[in-house]
Scaffold this motif. Structure first.
Motif, PDB file in Angstrom:
ATOM      1  N   HIS A 289       0.825  -1.205   0.000  1.00 18.10           N
ATOM      2  CA  HIS A 289       0.000   0.000   0.000  1.00 18.10           C
ATOM      3  C   HIS A 289       0.861   1.258   0.000  1.00 18.10           C
ATOM      4  O   HIS A 289       2.072   1.209   0.279  1.00 18.10           O
ATOM      5  CB  HIS A 289      -0.958  -0.010   1.196  1.00 18.10           C
ATOM      6  CG  HIS A 289      -0.276   0.019   2.524  1.00 18.10           C
ATOM      7  ND1 HIS A 289      -0.068   1.164   3.228  1.00 18.10           N
ATOM      8  CD2 HIS A 289       0.267  -0.977   3.271  1.00 18.10           C
ATOM      9  CE1 HIS A 289       0.557   0.891   4.348  1.00 18.10           C
ATOM     10  NE2 HIS A 289       0.782  -0.402   4.408  1.00 18.10           N
TER      11      HIS A 289
ATOM     12  N   GLU B 189      -4.851  -2.111  -7.662  1.00 21.03           N
ATOM     13  CA  GLU B 189      -6.066  -1.464  -7.168  1.00 21.03           C
ATOM     14  C   GLU B 189      -7.332  -1.996  -7.845  1.00 21.03           C
ATOM     15  O   GLU B 189      -8.141  -1.212  -8.343  1.00 21.03           O
ATOM     16  CB  GLU B 189      -5.980   0.054  -7.389  1.00 21.03           C
ATOM     17  CG  GLU B 189      -4.646   0.629  -6.944  1.00 21.03           C
ATOM     18  CD  GLU B 189      -4.775   1.830  -6.035  1.00 21.03           C
ATOM     19  OE1 GLU B 189      -5.828   2.000  -5.418  1.00 21.03           O
ATOM     20  OE2 GLU B 189      -3.782   2.566  -5.938  1.00 21.03           O
TER      21      GLU B 189
ATOM     22  N   SER C  62     -11.017  -0.633  -6.422  1.00 20.46           N
ATOM     23  CA  SER C  62     -11.329   0.764  -6.100  1.00 20.46           C
ATOM     24  C   SER C  62     -12.706   1.199  -6.597  1.00 20.46           C
ATOM     25  O   SER C  62     -13.251   2.176  -6.102  1.00 20.46           O
ATOM     26  CB  SER C  62     -10.228   1.697  -6.613  1.00 20.46           C
ATOM     27  OG  SER C  62      -9.786   1.295  -7.866  1.00 20.46           O
TER      28      SER C  62
ATOM     29  N   SER D 183      -2.787  -1.449  -3.287  1.00 19.05           N
ATOM     30  CA  SER D 183      -3.923  -0.578  -3.010  1.00 19.05           C
ATOM     31  C   SER D 183      -3.477   0.638  -2.219  1.00 19.05           C
ATOM     32  O   SER D 183      -2.476   0.593  -1.500  1.00 19.05           O
ATOM     33  CB  SER D 183      -4.986  -1.336  -2.214  1.00 19.05           C
ATOM     34  OG  SER D 183      -6.046  -0.474  -1.865  1.00 19.05           O
TER      35      SER D 183
END
Ligand code: ADP
Ligand code: MG
Length: 229
Positions: free
Chosen positions: A37, A171, A174, A203
């Motif tokens: 992340h 991602e 999302s 992410s």
């Protein structure tokens, strides 16, 4: 056996003074599920592009399954990616006019290895779509007519078919609401485990990390993150 091993990687975008990535070391073991992340603009997609071989670092090595892909010629990198890496992109990158099923089958047309490992490719595709909760009524619809959540499941099945050793997800959740994000991640983790694949899941949303074996911040491995351009 390591799925991924990065040593002294430096990458700079053209016409930028500061490096975007400066990663002394980063490893992922075979079959490991890693959650990476970091804030938007931090270089996560840039790193994944290097792993996919669509960009080449300024220096350093990127060993995937024991071989340094930075030493391969462009066409050999493309082949390696098709044979060994399943990608799930943020915007899914499905071919809109192809059916869900034909999108899932695409890697088997690009890679003999993936086709052979899939066995009966059609059966493998329908099994994956079923496991990922896509109802048969949607299998023959053009991808453009599917909902975002359905497109995401098709993208995941396409990444998984033919059991690539490395799965990379940029991602992919999302566009979904929170409960659906967790359901999707759990399905993806289950399929990655079944395939014995290493998973690198990226992410900006740290809250999604719960079910991964390792969680890491890009800033913790990337020295360039500390330097303002
Ligand atoms: P993230 O995926 O973490 O949001 P990116 O890897 O997309 O971050 O972007 C990291 C940085 O790389 C951006 O801040 C931008 O400066 C630079 N960058 C990304 N894409 C390009 C590009 N196509 N050309 C030039 N610079 C880019
Ligand atoms: Mg990104």
């Amino acid at each position: 056996m390591t799925a991924l091993s990065i040593v002294d990687l430096v990458y700079r975008w053209p016409r930028q003074q500061a490096a975007c990535l400066d990663i002394p070391r980063f490893e992922i073991a075979a079959g490991e599920h890693v959650f990476l992340h970091g804030p938007s603009g931090g270089g996560k997609s840039t790193l994944l592009g290097l792993l996919g071989g669509v960009a080449v670092p300024e220096r350093g090595s990127i060993a995937l399954l024991g071989g340094d892909i930075t030493r391969l010629a462009g066409h050999a990198r493309d082949r390696f990616r098709a044979d060994h890496i399943g990608f799930i992109f943020q915007q899914f990158n499905l071919l809109p006019w192809l059916s869900a099923l034909d999108n899932v089958l695409l890697p088997c047309t690009f890679s003999t290895r993936r086709r052979q490992r899939a066995g009966d490719a059609h059966a493998a595709a329908t099994r994956l779509l079923t496991h990922l909760d896509l109802a048969p009524a949607s299998w023959h619809k053009p991808a453009a007519e599917l909902s975002v959540g359905q497109q995401q499941r098709v993208a995941a099945a396409r990444a998984l078919i033919g059991r690539p050793e490395i799965l990379i997800a940029d991602e992919p959740t999302s566009a979904l609401d929170a409960p659906r994000q967790q359901i999707f991640i759990d399905l993806l983790l289950a399929e990655a485990t079944a395939a014995g694949a290493a998973l690198l899941f990226v992410s900006h949303d740290e809250r999604l990390a719960a079910h991964f074996s390792r969680k890491i911040a890009l800033a913790d491995i990337n020295r360039a993150a500390a330097v303002e351009p």
